[in-house]
Scaffold this active site. Structure first.
Site, PDB file in Angstrom:
ATOM      1  N   SER A   1       0.856  -1.187   0.000  1.00 56.18           N
ATOM      2  CA  SER A   1       0.000   0.000   0.000  1.00 56.18           C
ATOM      3  C   SER A   1       0.887   1.230   0.000  1.00 56.18           C
ATOM      4  CB  SER A   1      -0.891   0.019   1.250  1.00 56.18           C
ATOM      5  OG  SER A   1      -1.538   1.268   1.400  1.00 56.18           O
ATOM      6  N   TYR A  25      -1.950  -0.714  10.255  1.00 56.50           N
ATOM      7  CA  TYR A  25      -1.988  -1.058   8.830  1.00 56.50           C
ATOM      8  C   TYR A  25      -0.707  -0.607   8.132  1.00 56.50           C
ATOM      9  CZ  TYR A  25      -3.914  -1.561   4.110  1.00 56.50           C
ATOM     10  OH  TYR A  25      -4.146  -1.941   2.806  1.00 56.50           O
TER      11      TYR A  25
END
Length: 247
Positions: A133, A146
């Protein structure tokens, strides 16, 4: 079953980016083992669903045992499975919630890599593709868990590339930016136009790169982290007094 087809395992395949990756693989002649904790139907005889919790090494081992038993091995692993729901203040997130994100997104991916290396032995080529990501290096407040998991996945990519240099396996990461998996038509013109590419991303943008990296001939792309974000991480955004006057 045609065992001459290339075999791909895709985690997190029940929806979103993972489901599109699985479908695109099948549309391009792959046999796919689609892995998720949530059961789903694909309607394609070349996609075989296997239920597994990425936090469970036992579950992961069973997935690869299934692939080897039924198809003789695995050519491609796409580590796409991840959770992101615990975007909480560091004061509010519990140790268990933080660990759940790391265990699913990073531990699970590493253990899939470990099993893939064994399942790939004897194959002519191998591909590990880790879906990271842009949050691995740019983030918003309260996304520590995350972001840390995806940063670890990029670092894992870098090291595995070197560790597996005596094998036919390449290891690459893809870092998506804003990928809208549903209700695309509900996005505003401003949301699209803020991207240098002029639009928000869709799962197919990621799936096409996965397919490209998976090709046997693309073996000189190794250890890369390919950012697919419509150019957003290249923008320099600063607060200015004009921002207040425009409110």
């Amino acid at each position: 079953m045609n065992h001459k087809k290339h075999i791909a395992i895709v985690t997190g395949a029940a929806g979103g980016i993972g489901k599109v990756i699985a479908q695109m693989f099948a549309d391009n002649g792959y046999v796919v083992v689609a892995v998720d904790i949530t059961e789903t139907e694909f309607g394609n005889s070349d996609i075989h669903f296997q239920k597994a919790d990425l936090c469970s090494y036992e579950d992961i081992c069973k997935v690869f045992e299934y692939a080897v038993q039924h198809f003789g091995g695995v050519h491609v692993l796409v580590n796409n499975g991840a959770i992101s729901q615990f975007s909480k203040s560091i004061s509010d997130i519990t140790p268990e919630e933080f660990r759940k994100v790391i265990d699913t997104n990073l531990y699970g991916s590493f253990m899939c890599c470990k099993q893939f290396i064994e399942a790939n032995k004897g194959m002519k080529y191998g591909r590990i593709i880790n879906i990271a990501s842009t949050r691995w290096h740019q983030n918003e407040a309260n996304w520590e868990a995350y972001g840390a998991s995806k940063g670890g996945l990029v670092s894992l990519t870098n090291t595995l590339c070197v560790s597996l240099s005596d094998t036919p396996i390449t290891v690459n990461a893809i870092s998506p930016g804003w990928i809208q998996c549903s209700d695309y038509e509900m996005l505003s013109e401003e949301e699209h136009k803020q991207h240098p590419s002029g639009r928000v991303g869709v799962p197919e943008d990621i799936a096409r790169m996965v397919l490209f990296l998976s090709a046997p001939e693309n073996d000189f792309i190794n250890g890369a982290n390919i950012v697919i974000d419509g150019g957003m991480t290249k923008k320099m955004i600063y607060y200015t007094p004009e921002d207040e006057s425009n409110k």
